[in-house]
Motif scaffolding. Sequence first.
Motif, PDB file in Angstrom:
ATOM      1  N   ARG A 204       0.810  -1.212   0.000  1.00 56.89           N
ATOM      2  CA  ARG A 204       0.000   0.000   0.000  1.00 56.89           C
ATOM      3  C   ARG A 204       0.847   1.269   0.000  1.00 56.89           C
ATOM      4  O   ARG A 204       0.319   2.356  -0.229  1.00 56.89           O
ATOM      5  CB  ARG A 204      -0.938  -0.019   1.211  1.00 56.89           C
ATOM      6  CG  ARG A 204      -2.035  -1.059   1.101  1.00 56.89           C
ATOM      7  CD  ARG A 204      -2.749  -1.295   2.415  1.00 56.89           C
ATOM      8  NE  ARG A 204      -1.958  -2.113   3.323  1.00 56.89           N
ATOM      9  CZ  ARG A 204      -2.435  -2.697   4.424  1.00 56.89           C
ATOM     10  NH1 ARG A 204      -3.707  -2.523   4.750  1.00 56.89           N
ATOM     11  NH2 ARG A 204      -1.657  -3.430   5.188  1.00 56.89           N
ATOM     12  N   ASN A 205       2.136   1.108   0.246  1.00 56.30           N
ATOM     13  CA  ASN A 205       3.038   2.255   0.264  1.00 56.30           C
ATOM     14  C   ASN A 205       4.475   1.765   0.145  1.00 56.30           C
ATOM     15  O   ASN A 205       4.734   0.553   0.140  1.00 56.30           O
ATOM     16  CB  ASN A 205       2.851   3.090   1.547  1.00 56.30           C
ATOM     17  CG  ASN A 205       2.908   2.225   2.799  1.00 56.30           C
ATOM     18  OD1 ASN A 205       3.889   1.520   3.029  1.00 56.30           O
ATOM     19  ND2 ASN A 205       1.847   2.269   3.611  1.00 56.30           N
ATOM     20  N   LEU A 206       5.412   2.688   0.046  1.00 59.79           N
ATOM     21  CA  LEU A 206       6.820   2.320  -0.143  1.00 59.79           C
ATOM     22  C   LEU A 206       7.391   1.594   1.075  1.00 59.79           C
ATOM     23  O   LEU A 206       8.256   0.724   0.933  1.00 59.79           O
ATOM     24  CB  LEU A 206       7.637   3.576  -0.441  1.00 59.79           C
ATOM     25  CG  LEU A 206       7.393   4.207  -1.814  1.00 59.79           C
ATOM     26  CD1 LEU A 206       8.063   5.577  -1.901  1.00 59.79           C
ATOM     27  CD2 LEU A 206       7.889   3.299  -2.919  1.00 59.79           C
ATOM     28  N   LYS A 207       6.921   1.934   2.255  1.00 60.24           N
ATOM     29  CA  LYS A 207       7.380   1.242   3.458  1.00 60.24           C
ATOM     30  C   LYS A 207       7.050  -0.241   3.375  1.00 60.24           C
ATOM     31  O   LYS A 207       7.879  -1.109   3.724  1.00 60.24           O
ATOM     32  CB  LYS A 207       6.731   1.861   4.699  1.00 60.24           C
ATOM     33  CG  LYS A 207       7.141   1.198   6.009  1.00 60.24           C
ATOM     34  CD  LYS A 207       6.425   1.834   7.202  1.00 60.24           C
ATOM     35  CE  LYS A 207       6.791   1.121   8.498  1.00 60.24           C
ATOM     36  NZ  LYS A 207       6.063   1.693   9.665  1.00 60.24           N
ATOM     37  N   PHE A 228       2.264   8.092  -9.540  1.00 56.40           N
ATOM     38  CA  PHE A 228       3.308   7.846 -10.542  1.00 56.40           C
ATOM     39  C   PHE A 228       4.695   7.926  -9.898  1.00 56.40           C
ATOM     40  O   PHE A 228       5.555   7.082 -10.150  1.00 56.40           O
ATOM     41  CB  PHE A 228       3.216   8.869 -11.685  1.00 56.40           C
ATOM     42  CG  PHE A 228       1.926   8.832 -12.448  1.00 56.40           C
ATOM     43  CD1 PHE A 228       1.354   7.629 -12.836  1.00 56.40           C
ATOM     44  CD2 PHE A 228       1.272  10.007 -12.784  1.00 56.40           C
ATOM     45  CE1 PHE A 228       0.164   7.593 -13.543  1.00 56.40           C
ATOM     46  CE2 PHE A 228       0.085   9.989 -13.490  1.00 56.40           C
ATOM     47  CZ  PHE A 228      -0.473   8.774 -13.866  1.00 56.40           C
ATOM     48  N   ASP A 229       4.901   8.920  -9.075  1.00 54.88           N
ATOM     49  CA  ASP A 229       6.210   9.127  -8.454  1.00 54.88           C
ATOM     50  C   ASP A 229       6.582   7.951  -7.560  1.00 54.88           C
ATOM     51  O   ASP A 229       7.708   7.433  -7.618  1.00 54.88           O
ATOM     52  CB  ASP A 229       6.207  10.426  -7.650  1.00 54.88           C
ATOM     53  CG  ASP A 229       7.595  10.792  -7.140  1.00 54.88           C
ATOM     54  OD1 ASP A 229       8.558  10.711  -7.926  1.00 54.88           O
ATOM     55  OD2 ASP A 229       7.711  11.155  -5.953  1.00 54.88           O
ATOM     56  N   ASP A 230       5.628   7.502  -6.734  1.00 56.69           N
ATOM     57  CA  ASP A 230       5.906   6.376  -5.841  1.00 56.69           C
ATOM     58  C   ASP A 230       6.056   5.070  -6.621  1.00 56.69           C
ATOM     59  O   ASP A 230       6.810   4.177  -6.213  1.00 56.69           O
ATOM     60  CB  ASP A 230       4.803   6.238  -4.794  1.00 56.69           C
ATOM     61  CG  ASP A 230       4.952   7.238  -3.654  1.00 56.69           C
ATOM     62  OD1 ASP A 230       6.014   7.901  -3.588  1.00 56.69           O
ATOM     63  OD2 ASP A 230       4.020   7.364  -2.842  1.00 56.69           O
ATOM     64  N   VAL A 235       9.575   0.686  -8.283  1.00 58.19           N
ATOM     65  CA  VAL A 235      10.226  -0.103  -9.332  1.00 58.19           C
ATOM     66  C   VAL A 235      11.738  -0.073  -9.150  1.00 58.19           C
ATOM     67  O   VAL A 235      12.422  -1.103  -9.303  1.00 58.19           O
ATOM     68  CB  VAL A 235       9.831   0.425 -10.734  1.00 58.19           C
ATOM     69  CG1 VAL A 235      10.707  -0.198 -11.815  1.00 58.19           C
ATOM     70  CG2 VAL A 235       8.364   0.142 -11.007  1.00 58.19           C
ATOM     71  N   ALA A 236      12.286   1.081  -8.793  1.00 57.51           N
ATOM     72  CA  ALA A 236      13.730   1.194  -8.559  1.00 57.51           C
ATOM     73  C   ALA A 236      14.156   0.374  -7.346  1.00 57.51           C
ATOM     74  O   ALA A 236      15.209  -0.287  -7.355  1.00 57.51           O
ATOM     75  CB  ALA A 236      14.108   2.657  -8.374  1.00 57.51           C
ATOM     76  N   LEU A 237      13.354   0.408  -6.288  1.00 56.96           N
ATOM     77  CA  LEU A 237      13.659  -0.360  -5.086  1.00 56.96           C
ATOM     78  C   LEU A 237      13.641  -1.871  -5.357  1.00 56.96           C
ATOM     79  O   LEU A 237      14.521  -2.613  -4.899  1.00 56.96           O
ATOM     80  CB  LEU A 237      12.627  -0.051  -3.994  1.00 56.96           C
ATOM     81  CG  LEU A 237      12.799   1.222  -3.171  1.00 56.96           C
ATOM     82  CD1 LEU A 237      11.556   1.445  -2.309  1.00 56.96           C
ATOM     83  CD2 LEU A 237      14.038   1.111  -2.285  1.00 56.96           C
ATOM     84  N   ILE A 238      12.656  -2.305  -6.104  1.00 59.66           N
ATOM     85  CA  ILE A 238      12.454  -3.739  -6.341  1.00 59.66           C
ATOM     86  C   ILE A 238      13.500  -4.290  -7.302  1.00 59.66           C
ATOM     87  O   ILE A 238      13.986  -5.417  -7.139  1.00 59.66           O
ATOM     88  CB  ILE A 238      11.028  -3.985  -6.890  1.00 59.66           C
ATOM     89  CG1 ILE A 238       9.999  -3.620  -5.818  1.00 59.66           C
ATOM     90  CG2 ILE A 238      10.847  -5.443  -7.322  1.00 59.66           C
ATOM     91  CD1 ILE A 238       8.586  -3.460  -6.336  1.00 59.66           C
ATOM     92  N   GLY A 239      13.863  -3.505  -8.302  1.00 60.61           N
ATOM     93  CA  GLY A 239      14.861  -3.963  -9.261  1.00 60.61           C
ATOM     94  C   GLY A 239      14.454  -5.277  -9.897  1.00 60.61           C
ATOM     95  O   GLY A 239      13.326  -5.418 -10.375  1.00 60.61           O
TER      96      GLY A 239
END
Length: 285
Positions: A204-207, A228-230, A235-239
């Motif tokens: 539900r969020n980046l955390k 869009f920003d999150d 996507v960058a975090l998950i790689g």
Amino acid sequence: MITEDQFQKEIQLIIANAIREDVGDGDHSSLACIPEEAKGKAKLLVKDEGIIGGVDFAKQVFEYVDPNLKIELLVPDGSSVKYGDIVFYVSGSSQSILKAERLVLNAMQRMSAIATKTKSYVQLLEGTSTKILDTRKTTPGIRALEKWAVKIGGGENHRFALYDMIMLKDNHIDFAGGISQAIQKTKQYLIDTNKNLKIIVEARNLKEVKEILQSEGVYRILLDNFSFDDTRKAVALIGDQCLTESSGGINENTIRDYANCGVDYISSGALTHSVHNMDLSLKAV
């Protein structure tokens, strides 16, 4: 995912139940005024435009009702059609044609609408690597038809039902006591039951994305109602740790922007729950 044999069993169940529901102890309208030996021919007429879907299903319906009916196919599933096009001719027993008519039309009108909407989403994603997925937001009893129509339109099927993939959504996570607990309990369950099912976890969020990434064995992370920003940050975090999926209120105006965030999939319940049936008729010739 379900096997082709399982899928075909679902289709046969749909046909048998629909004919039972519609015909009951007999099509008395036809029995009353059309001789049993009468032969006829009818055409499937398009009175709309879009992507035709359900042709192969119609053939199975005619086969179920009367194996002696003959189909002359002019336009296959997945083709673009316009007003006045004839998709196929069916000939044989007049009573049999009329017995199958309503099921064929009901199914094809809805399947064509779903295929048309799916195709429009697929076209909006052209040039990206993102694929469109359906959901379980389907009409009870005819899920197989609606998911078949999504594939005809160029989309991909998500899980078919609760039994062929594990999807830990917000309520599962909350009832299980949290993300990590839900994932660990699920992995143990798969070991205990000797099942080989892919695991999707909703964030539900980046955390929550970061917490999911602390556990191994997750096949895909569902980014629910992310901006869009999150989405780009997620996507960058998950790689390449697992696949990504965006969902939640995505429509024709936003789907391309979400795809440009780099997600692997976009799922949309609107493919199956918000369509307007294509206008089709079966007319005697």
